[in-house]
Write a protein that holds these residues in place. Structure first.
Motif, PDB file in Angstrom:
ATOM      1  N   PHE A  73       0.860  -1.189   0.000  1.00  0.00           N
ATOM      2  CA  PHE A  73       0.000   0.000   0.000  1.00  0.00           C
ATOM      3  C   PHE A  73       0.892   1.234   0.000  1.00  0.00           C
ATOM      4  O   PHE A  73       2.095   1.149   0.219  1.00  0.00           O
ATOM      5  CB  PHE A  73      -0.964  -0.002   1.195  1.00  0.00           C
ATOM      6  CG  PHE A  73      -0.285  -0.043   2.538  1.00  0.00           C
ATOM      7  CD1 PHE A  73       0.022   1.125   3.209  1.00  0.00           C
ATOM      8  CD2 PHE A  73       0.042  -1.251   3.119  1.00  0.00           C
ATOM      9  CE1 PHE A  73       0.644   1.092   4.436  1.00  0.00           C
ATOM     10  CE2 PHE A  73       0.666  -1.314   4.353  1.00  0.00           C
ATOM     11  CZ  PHE A  73       0.966  -0.131   5.008  1.00  0.00           C
ATOM     12  N   GLU A  74       0.292   2.397  -0.267  1.00  0.00           N
ATOM     13  CA  GLU A  74       1.029   3.663  -0.289  1.00  0.00           C
ATOM     14  C   GLU A  74       1.445   4.037   1.129  1.00  0.00           C
ATOM     15  O   GLU A  74       0.642   3.987   2.054  1.00  0.00           O
ATOM     16  CB  GLU A  74       0.156   4.784  -0.862  1.00  0.00           C
ATOM     17  CG  GLU A  74      -0.076   4.713  -2.340  1.00  0.00           C
ATOM     18  CD  GLU A  74       1.143   5.074  -3.157  1.00  0.00           C
ATOM     19  OE1 GLU A  74       1.918   5.957  -2.736  1.00  0.00           O
ATOM     20  OE2 GLU A  74       1.331   4.438  -4.201  1.00  0.00           O
ATOM     21  N   GLY A  75       2.697   4.408   1.281  1.00  0.00           N
ATOM     22  CA  GLY A  75       3.171   4.833   2.582  1.00  0.00           C
ATOM     23  C   GLY A  75       4.666   5.060   2.571  1.00  0.00           C
ATOM     24  O   GLY A  75       5.340   4.813   1.574  1.00  0.00           O
ATOM     25  N   ASN A  76       5.167   5.543   3.700  1.00  0.00           N
ATOM     26  CA  ASN A  76       6.586   5.801   3.847  1.00  0.00           C
ATOM     27  C   ASN A  76       6.975   5.420   5.273  1.00  0.00           C
ATOM     28  O   ASN A  76       6.432   5.956   6.239  1.00  0.00           O
ATOM     29  CB  ASN A  76       6.891   7.273   3.577  1.00  0.00           C
ATOM     30  CG  ASN A  76       8.370   7.541   3.526  1.00  0.00           C
ATOM     31  OD1 ASN A  76       9.155   6.917   4.233  1.00  0.00           O
ATOM     32  ND2 ASN A  76       8.756   8.485   2.689  1.00  0.00           N
ATOM     33  N   ILE A  77       7.916   4.521   5.381  1.00  0.00           N
ATOM     34  CA  ILE A  77       8.328   4.032   6.706  1.00  0.00           C
ATOM     35  C   ILE A  77       8.894   5.158   7.560  1.00  0.00           C
ATOM     36  O   ILE A  77       8.621   5.237   8.756  1.00  0.00           O
ATOM     37  CB  ILE A  77       9.347   2.884   6.561  1.00  0.00           C
ATOM     38  CG1 ILE A  77       8.649   1.646   6.006  1.00  0.00           C
ATOM     39  CG2 ILE A  77      10.006   2.569   7.895  1.00  0.00           C
ATOM     40  CD1 ILE A  77       9.562   0.480   5.757  1.00  0.00           C
ATOM     41  N   ALA A  78       9.659   6.046   6.956  1.00  0.00           N
ATOM     42  CA  ALA A  78      10.307   7.115   7.724  1.00  0.00           C
ATOM     43  C   ALA A  78       9.294   8.101   8.303  1.00  0.00           C
ATOM     44  O   ALA A  78       9.390   8.467   9.476  1.00  0.00           O
ATOM     45  CB  ALA A  78      11.308   7.848   6.838  1.00  0.00           C
ATOM     46  N   THR A  79       8.316   8.529   7.504  1.00  0.00           N
ATOM     47  CA  THR A  79       7.380   9.547   7.986  1.00  0.00           C
ATOM     48  C   THR A  79       6.186   8.956   8.731  1.00  0.00           C
ATOM     49  O   THR A  79       5.561   9.655   9.525  1.00  0.00           O
ATOM     50  CB  THR A  79       6.853  10.395   6.810  1.00  0.00           C
ATOM     51  OG1 THR A  79       6.204   9.548   5.864  1.00  0.00           O
ATOM     52  CG2 THR A  79       7.986  11.154   6.144  1.00  0.00           C
ATOM     53  N   ASP A  80       5.865   7.701   8.476  1.00  0.00           N
ATOM     54  CA  ASP A  80       4.680   7.085   9.098  1.00  0.00           C
ATOM     55  C   ASP A  80       5.054   6.045  10.148  1.00  0.00           C
ATOM     56  O   ASP A  80       4.277   5.146  10.438  1.00  0.00           O
ATOM     57  CB  ASP A  80       3.815   6.427   8.008  1.00  0.00           C
ATOM     58  CG  ASP A  80       3.334   7.409   6.963  1.00  0.00           C
ATOM     59  OD1 ASP A  80       3.053   8.565   7.337  1.00  0.00           O
ATOM     60  OD2 ASP A  80       3.237   7.020   5.784  1.00  0.00           O
ATOM     61  N   ARG A  81       6.211   6.198  10.746  1.00  0.00           N
ATOM     62  CA  ARG A  81       6.703   5.196  11.699  1.00  0.00           C
ATOM     63  C   ARG A  81       5.791   5.060  12.914  1.00  0.00           C
ATOM     64  O   ARG A  81       5.557   3.957  13.413  1.00  0.00           O
ATOM     65  CB  ARG A  81       8.110   5.593  12.133  1.00  0.00           C
ATOM     66  CG  ARG A  81       8.731   4.646  13.106  1.00  0.00           C
ATOM     67  CD  ARG A  81       9.929   4.022  12.509  1.00  0.00           C
ATOM     68  NE  ARG A  81      10.529   3.113  13.456  1.00  0.00           N
ATOM     69  CZ  ARG A  81      11.800   2.972  13.593  1.00  0.00           C
ATOM     70  NH1 ARG A  81      12.620   3.672  12.862  1.00  0.00           N
ATOM     71  NH2 ARG A  81      12.279   2.113  14.449  1.00  0.00           N
TER      72      ARG A  81
END
Length: 161
Positions: A73-81
């Motif tokens: 899915f759409e997301g970013n590990i760094a910003t959505d930790r």
């Protein structure tokens, strides 16, 4: 391939232990005039008994194939930790290791034994997509909750909620 074989053997042993436990429970909960050994002889004397053995072997052999999944899915590990941390807590997982592009979670406590120590869920950054992989029950739940938390975060930031 080695990992697949090891998982198959683990599930086969677990199914055999479960089957023996159920046979013992059935034997000791009723007042049958037959012994425990005679009950096992009856199992292997019928086609139904052999069918059960074959079904156990087939289930153990195929479960590693359909029991593990990957979701993206759409997301970013760094910003959505923080959202991944909340989703892991809801799923009963704890963070084991983390890098900038990968998070590894494991189940807590006795759930690890119940999952036969195949409880690792890996979250990887793949471009703009986040890939969650592991045991189907754990990875799908983590992916669903994380995606929901991330969507709600973006909606709050946009002033929609």
């Amino acid at each position: 391939m080695k990992k697949y074989f090891v998982r198959s053997v683990k599930y086969f042993v677990a199914l055999c232990v479960l089957y023996v436990a159920l046979m013992a429970l059935m034997h000791y909960s009723e007042h049958a005039p037959i012994t425990f050994a005679q009950r096992w002889e009856l199992l292997f004397a019928t086609w139904r008994g052999w069918g059960m053995v074959v079904a156990t072997i087939l289930l153990a052999a195929t479960y590693p194939y359909f029991g593990f999944a990957k979701r993206t899915f759409e997301g970013n590990i760094a910003t959505d930790r923080e959202e991944f941390t909340m989703a892991a807590e809801v799923s009963g997982l704890e963070l084991v290791s983390a890098t900038e592009t990968e998070l590894r979670y494991r189940a807590k406590g006795l759930r690890r034994l119940v999952k036969l120590y195949e409880d690792e869920v890996v979250v990887r950054q793949n471009g703009t997509q986040v890939e969650v992989g592991g045991l189907r029950s754990l990875s799908v739940r983590l992916a669903f909750d994380a995606e929901r938390f991330i969507t709600n975060k973006h909606r709050r930031e946009a002033g929609e909620i």
